[in-house]
Motif scaffolding. Structure first.
Motif, short mmCIF file in Angstrom:
data_model
loop_
_atom_site.label_atom_id
_atom_site.label_comp_id
_atom_site.label_asym_id
_atom_site.label_seq_id
_atom_site.Cartn_x
_atom_site.Cartn_y
_atom_site.Cartn_z
N ILE A 1 65.58 -24.97 118.81
CA ILE A 1 64.72 -26.09 119.19
C ILE A 1 63.84 -26.38 117.99
N PRO B 1 60.57 -27.67 116.94
CA PRO B 1 59.25 -28.13 117.36
C PRO B 1 58.55 -29.02 116.33
N MET C 1 60.26 -32.48 116.46
CA MET C 1 59.88 -33.15 117.68
C MET C 1 58.42 -33.64 117.63
N CYS D 1 60.76 -36.09 126.54
CA CYS D 1 62.10 -35.59 126.83
C CYS D 1 63.13 -36.15 125.83
N CYS E 1 62.57 -34.63 122.42
CA CYS E 1 63.09 -33.27 122.38
C CYS E 1 64.61 -33.27 122.21
N THR F 1 66.61 -32.04 118.82
CA THR F 1 67.46 -30.85 118.92
C THR F 1 68.90 -31.13 118.50
#
Length: 127
Positions: A69, A71, A74, A91, A94, A98
């Motif tokens: 992921i 971060p 994002m 959402c 993210c 990803t």
């Protein structure tokens, strides 16, 4: 001697009702061939350059290497959305960050180029 803070820095939102979406899609990477190649062949370098252009720490995207992921990617995407008043959701940010890493960095770079808004640093209260 310390000076009390009389005002808090405010977010810079430059938008109109017409500019509520990204200026280009997540898969429009090939709109700028040079950027597309740079991001594809050396995404960490491209991410660092884009982050610096946005006004954040140059090496910040390198922290994304430690997990699946992303971060930093994002949060930078969210920050770009908020600065320019682009609608979206955490959402979607993210998911894009990803699964479409280089595409996300290209999209953010294209958005900054299109908007051509200089980085604004908060003023420091003078003496």
């Amino acid at each position: 001697m310390s000076w009390p803070v009389s005002t808090q820095p405010q977010a810079l939102v430059v938008s109109s009702d017409d500019d509520a979406d990204w200026s280009s899609g997540i898969c429009d990477c090939c709109d700028d061939g040079k950027q597309c190649c740079f991001a594809f062949w050396c995404c960490p370098c491209f991410a660092c350059k884009t982050t610096k252009d946005f006004g954040h720490c140059l090496c910040l995207p390198l922290l994304d290497v430690f997990g699946c992921i992303r971060p930093i990617t994002m949060s930078t995407r969210v920050s770009v959305r908020h600065r320019y008043g682009i609608r979206g959701s955490l959402c979607v940010d993210c998911l894009c960050s990803t699964f479409c890493l280089s595409c996300v960095w290209c999209q953010m770079s294209r958005e900054m180029k299109k908007r051509k808004i200089p980085t604004v640093l908060s003023d420091i209260i003078g003496y």
